[in-house]
Scaffold this active site. Sequence first.
Site, PDB file in Angstrom:
ATOM      1  N   TYR A  88      -2.810  -1.415   8.992  1.00  0.00           N
ATOM      2  CA  TYR A  88      -3.832  -2.406   9.309  1.00  0.00           C
ATOM      3  C   TYR A  88      -4.120  -2.406  10.815  1.00  0.00           C
ATOM      4  O   TYR A  88      -3.330  -1.918  11.617  1.00  0.00           O
ATOM      5  CB  TYR A  88      -3.375  -3.813   8.887  1.00  0.00           C
ATOM      6  CG  TYR A  88      -3.265  -3.988   7.401  1.00  0.00           C
ATOM      7  CD1 TYR A  88      -4.395  -4.209   6.624  1.00  0.00           C
ATOM      8  CD2 TYR A  88      -2.033  -3.918   6.766  1.00  0.00           C
ATOM      9  CE1 TYR A  88      -4.302  -4.367   5.258  1.00  0.00           C
ATOM     10  CE2 TYR A  88      -1.925  -4.079   5.392  1.00  0.00           C
ATOM     11  CZ  TYR A  88      -3.069  -4.305   4.641  1.00  0.00           C
ATOM     12  OH  TYR A  88      -2.976  -4.462   3.280  1.00  0.00           O
ATOM     13  N   SER A 142      -8.408  -2.764  -2.340  1.00  0.00           N
ATOM     14  CA  SER A 142      -9.164  -1.515  -2.197  1.00  0.00           C
ATOM     15  C   SER A 142     -10.258  -1.405  -3.252  1.00  0.00           C
ATOM     16  O   SER A 142     -11.394  -1.036  -2.940  1.00  0.00           O
ATOM     17  CB  SER A 142      -8.221  -0.312  -2.303  1.00  0.00           C
ATOM     18  OG  SER A 142      -7.396  -0.239  -1.159  1.00  0.00           O
ATOM     19  N   GLN A 191      -1.034   2.336  -5.873  1.00  0.00           N
ATOM     20  CA  GLN A 191      -2.463   2.558  -5.612  1.00  0.00           C
ATOM     21  C   GLN A 191      -3.344   2.068  -6.757  1.00  0.00           C
ATOM     22  O   GLN A 191      -4.410   1.499  -6.538  1.00  0.00           O
ATOM     23  CB  GLN A 191      -2.716   4.046  -5.360  1.00  0.00           C
ATOM     24  CG  GLN A 191      -2.350   4.483  -3.962  1.00  0.00           C
ATOM     25  CD  GLN A 191      -2.656   5.953  -3.715  1.00  0.00           C
ATOM     26  OE1 GLN A 191      -2.679   6.748  -4.653  1.00  0.00           O
ATOM     27  NE2 GLN A 191      -2.886   6.315  -2.472  1.00  0.00           N
ATOM     28  N   ASP A 210      -4.100  -1.739  -6.549  1.00  0.00           N
ATOM     29  CA  ASP A 210      -4.597  -2.258  -5.270  1.00  0.00           C
ATOM     30  C   ASP A 210      -5.967  -2.925  -5.427  1.00  0.00           C
ATOM     31  O   ASP A 210      -7.004  -2.278  -5.307  1.00  0.00           O
ATOM     32  CB  ASP A 210      -4.660  -1.095  -4.268  1.00  0.00           C
ATOM     33  CG  ASP A 210      -4.981  -1.546  -2.854  1.00  0.00           C
ATOM     34  OD1 ASP A 210      -5.332  -2.731  -2.663  1.00  0.00           O
ATOM     35  OD2 ASP A 210      -4.899  -0.712  -1.935  1.00  0.00           O
ATOM     36  N   ARG A 230       0.850  -1.196   0.000  1.00  0.00           N
ATOM     37  CA  ARG A 230       0.000   0.000   0.000  1.00  0.00           C
ATOM     38  C   ARG A 230       0.883   1.243   0.000  1.00  0.00           C
ATOM     39  O   ARG A 230       1.047   1.925   1.012  1.00  0.00           O
ATOM     40  CB  ARG A 230      -0.958  -0.052   1.179  1.00  0.00           C
ATOM     41  CG  ARG A 230      -2.072  -1.058   0.881  1.00  0.00           C
ATOM     42  CD  ARG A 230      -3.211  -1.026   1.846  1.00  0.00           C
ATOM     43  NE  ARG A 230      -4.397  -1.616   1.244  1.00  0.00           N
ATOM     44  CZ  ARG A 230      -5.479  -1.951   1.923  1.00  0.00           C
ATOM     45  NH1 ARG A 230      -5.543  -1.740   3.212  1.00  0.00           N
ATOM     46  NH2 ARG A 230      -6.515  -2.473   1.299  1.00  0.00           N
TER      47      ARG A 230
END
Length: 379
Positions: free
Chosen positions: A230, A133, A127, A130, A122
């Site tokens: 996380y 996500s 991005q 990902d 991440r």
Amino acid sequence: MKLAVPRESEAGESRVAATPDTVKKFVALGFDVAVEKGAGQLSRLLDADYEAAGATIAADAKTAMADADVVLKVRRPNDDELKLIKKGALVIGSMDPYGHEDAVKAMGAAGISAFAMEFMPRITRAQVMDVLSSQANLAGYQAVIDAAGEYDRAMPMMMTAAGTVPAARVFVMGAGVAGLQAIATARRLGAVVTATDVRPAAKEQVESLGAKFIAVEDEEFKQAETAGGYAKEMSDEYKKKQAELVASHIAKQDIVITTALIPGRPAPRLINKDMVASMKPGSVIVDLAVERGGNVEGAKPGKIAKAGEVKIIGHLNVSGRIAASASLLYAKNLAAFLETMVDKEAKALKVNWDDELVKATVLTRDGQVVHPAFAPETE
């Protein structure tokens, strides 16, 4: 270079790993693209559209994957599919390796280079790659839509000549990507929204979306986040205090959506049967972690369970319930990653095995399991 996009073989998987738009990009990079017949059908993507983008439509998976240098997948290849993929091929997809170590070994034994997209770091550069996500975002949205569909009242407050319909009260447990999108969607539908998370940084995000944050905010709470962003496993004492607060709050809610997952671990139990029993008749719970054991006692994978007059929704593959949107985003994630492995001038594969993205995601290579989380220990 040949790239293959087979139809997903797992029951209930409606997504596809490439779209006509990403096929155009692959062709421009120098790939000959083979798409298995009907691969995109459940995502409303027609064979004719793939052909128009420059792909060849293969009659079956064997034809599609024959001699392919790259295979793009949504789910990891099963044993039958592994037999169709040549040694040394790059296979990129969501590999779901935790708890399936035998499947990881099988991919190693097959001689493929398997990349687990869910291990993508991440970081800013990654991005666009990902998948967690992109798919969680849609799952959070769909969770609210599913809840609204089962909830037998209106979501927003409605003031009419005949009287006022009160707004639904929605509580979102876990304010990661899925939870934040659930909050935003429930707010757009006019609900009164509250949310909780063990990560302190989540409070500001929750409140920025117009929801109220619910948590025991003690010293342990202030340090409850890993360097990777996380959630950490909390102490039993904290869990007890948080459970008491949550239990009293849940009893007043109409809809609860749980999204809590810890990578590589079973889903934490957030709601027990007593909490479920405390809810009003007609209330709805959506358990987005049901595939990992579930956050809610009484949730049943793939079913809508009833506990008294409370419904517990346990749909599997929630992002796949809106496959047309999910495939669009997932395919772009894979395309962005594959592009980093191609020499654009030579129009040839050129994997930099020292690239941090490659090192983080590669599971198997050269007949071995190489990812540190799954590689056999050496003396």
